[in-house]
Design an enzyme around this catalytic site. Sequence first.
Site, PDB file in Angstrom:
ATOM      1  N   GLY A  10       0.821  -1.199   0.000  1.00  0.00           N
ATOM      2  CA  GLY A  10       0.000   0.000   0.000  1.00  0.00           C
ATOM      3  C   GLY A  10       0.859   1.254   0.000  1.00  0.00           C
ATOM      4  O   GLY A  10       2.088   1.190   0.047  1.00  0.00           O
ATOM      5  N   ASP A  11       0.199   2.408  -0.090  1.00  0.00           N
ATOM      6  CA  ASP A  11       0.894   3.709  -0.074  1.00  0.00           C
ATOM      7  C   ASP A  11       1.857   3.870  -1.242  1.00  0.00           C
ATOM      8  O   ASP A  11       2.873   4.554  -1.139  1.00  0.00           O
ATOM      9  CB  ASP A  11       1.659   3.909   1.247  1.00  0.00           C
TER      10      ASP A  11
ATOM     11  N   HIS B 131      -6.139   7.989   0.299  1.00  0.00           N
ATOM     12  CA  HIS B 131      -5.419   8.361  -0.909  1.00  0.00           C
ATOM     13  C   HIS B 131      -5.497   9.873  -1.075  1.00  0.00           C
ATOM     14  O   HIS B 131      -6.500  10.492  -0.759  1.00  0.00           O
ATOM     15  CB  HIS B 131      -5.925   7.628  -2.156  1.00  0.00           C
ATOM     16  N   THR B 132      -4.412  10.444  -1.534  1.00  0.00           N
ATOM     17  CA  THR B 132      -4.290  11.891  -1.681  1.00  0.00           C
ATOM     18  C   THR B 132      -4.233  12.256  -3.152  1.00  0.00           C
ATOM     19  O   THR B 132      -3.466  11.672  -3.913  1.00  0.00           O
ATOM     20  CB  THR B 132      -3.016  12.397  -0.979  1.00  0.00           C
TER      21      THR B 132
ATOM     22  N   GLY C 228       1.246   5.341  -4.113  1.00  0.00           N
ATOM     23  CA  GLY C 228       0.972   6.500  -4.957  1.00  0.00           C
ATOM     24  C   GLY C 228      -0.161   6.242  -5.937  1.00  0.00           C
ATOM     25  O   GLY C 228      -0.186   6.803  -7.040  1.00  0.00           O
ATOM     26  N   LYS C 229      -1.112   5.392  -5.528  1.00  0.00           N
ATOM     27  CA  LYS C 229      -2.233   5.042  -6.419  1.00  0.00           C
ATOM     28  C   LYS C 229      -3.115   6.235  -6.732  1.00  0.00           C
ATOM     29  O   LYS C 229      -3.676   6.331  -7.818  1.00  0.00           O
ATOM     30  CB  LYS C 229      -3.076   3.924  -5.780  1.00  0.00           C
TER      31      LYS C 229
ATOM     32  N   ARG D 291       0.533   7.511  10.816  1.00  0.00           N
ATOM     33  CA  ARG D 291       1.630   6.674  11.317  1.00  0.00           C
ATOM     34  C   ARG D 291       2.840   6.736  10.389  1.00  0.00           C
ATOM     35  O   ARG D 291       2.703   6.760   9.171  1.00  0.00           O
ATOM     36  CB  ARG D 291       1.169   5.209  11.439  1.00  0.00           C
TER      37      ARG D 291
ATOM     38  N   GLN E  56      -5.125  -0.119  -0.641  1.00  0.00           N
ATOM     39  CA  GLN E  56      -4.049  -0.868   0.036  1.00  0.00           C
ATOM     40  C   GLN E  56      -3.100  -1.517  -0.979  1.00  0.00           C
ATOM     41  O   GLN E  56      -2.840  -0.946  -2.022  1.00  0.00           O
ATOM     42  CB  GLN E  56      -4.650  -1.892   0.994  1.00  0.00           C
TER      43      GLN E  56
ATOM     44  N   THR F 148      -4.729  -7.298   5.610  1.00  0.00           N
ATOM     45  CA  THR F 148      -6.068  -6.747   5.741  1.00  0.00           C
ATOM     46  C   THR F 148      -7.067  -7.901   5.679  1.00  0.00           C
ATOM     47  O   THR F 148      -6.683  -9.061   5.533  1.00  0.00           O
ATOM     48  CB  THR F 148      -6.324  -5.690   4.649  1.00  0.00           C
TER      49      THR F 148
ATOM     50  N   LEU G 224      10.225   7.969  -8.059  1.00  0.00           N
ATOM     51  CA  LEU G 224      11.620   7.796  -8.475  1.00  0.00           C
ATOM     52  C   LEU G 224      12.483   8.946  -7.961  1.00  0.00           C
ATOM     53  O   LEU G 224      13.657   8.755  -7.615  1.00  0.00           O
ATOM     54  CB  LEU G 224      11.697   7.710 -10.002  1.00  0.00           C
TER      55      LEU G 224
END
Length: 430
Positions: free
Chosen positions: A12-13, A41-42, A15-16, A303, A224, A239, A332
């Site tokens: 997860g995390d 997600h941002t 950059g989706k 976190r 995720q 999960t 990158l």
Amino acid sequence: MANVVVVGAQWGDEGKGKIVDWLSERADVIARFQGGHNAGHTLVIDGKVYKLSLLPSGIVRPGKLSVIGNGVVLDPWHLVGEIAKLRGEGVEITPDNLMIAENAVLILPLHGELDRARESHNAVAKIGTTGRGIGPAYEDKVGRRAIRVADLADEATLALRVDRLMVHHDALRRGLGIEPIDREALLAQLREIAPQVLPYAKPVWKVMNEMRKAGKRILFEGAQGALLDIDFGTYPFVTSSNVIAGQAATGTGIGPGAIGFVLGIVKAYTTRVGEGPFPAELKDADGERLGERGREFGTVTGRKRRCGWFDAVLVRQTCATSGVSGIALTKLDVLDGFETLKICVGYDLDGERLDHLPIAADQQARCTPIYEELEGWSESTAGARSWADLPGAAVKYVRRIEELIQCPVALLSTSPERDDTILVTDPFED
């Protein structure tokens, strides 16, 4: 016309959010198919930041249909709050552009209470849950005692569902020292929230299949990462749902033949939030540097993420289990300035070299990484929009990743801005 599934190919995390937003501009339908509001997600659109955790990324784009499928567990209070927050930011949300599966399972306050109580009682063997009730809601779904969105429409049915739920949960709560469920208070909460949720409830499976037949472009948005999959992840530190691409069909009610391209999102290094094995984790200055440069803090929980070198073994494995057609390599630019980079190309387990992560948790914990070193680069890759903009060493790094994971790069992301993307293969092309 290809329909596209986007899945995280690590923990997860990855950059989706940016990639999904980039794709959603040309999609007609954006559907979530698993998880809940535990994975944020941002999105950065024209300099404006949107933080979502339950609603599909397409909701911020006019003219798109956003779908929450039956594979998602839905906290109705969080849903209403997230809708209100986005409306306050100028986003239009109506039953015309947001649809929720009638058979999606609800997350209730009692699920969060159970989640947190279990985690506090398991001080020695914490899973690292967000405490938002995701796991207990899925347990009730499989146990055939869950309350679903459609149940909100009939008060008599709702009362029966609550009674059935209480038989199970009150027994658990006694064992954990929690007060019994207040039946009338729970029913009152559900009656109050029902009219705010039911206008969005539809037979998602039917609408999705109609959209497919009409030739609409569908984007399936995973939350995720595949290494958190309940079957193929680092169990039990996973999960409670299937995260791999095959769940896109099950979690929306559309057949697997509807999936044309699977895009795996992969960070140029590795991160993980919470507990569990992480063979390539760095606990030194390089790990701290990756975390600081990559701003590695959770969108939902805040976190701090654990950081490590790129693990080609794990990504090759997730590309196989999800049938990934191509990857989107993100962040990158975080590697800019490292003199030497490392890629994990295998594991040592008690003196034996492995080319995959073993399934047993005790063996996973004993795996140590085998690294291959590559030359780093001092130039900046941030904002690059063509291969010519990249340093030669960065191109070599990307090509070596392709070789090791046995999957091509379809997209390369060089900053959070959506236009800072190098396109190799358009996932939506036939």
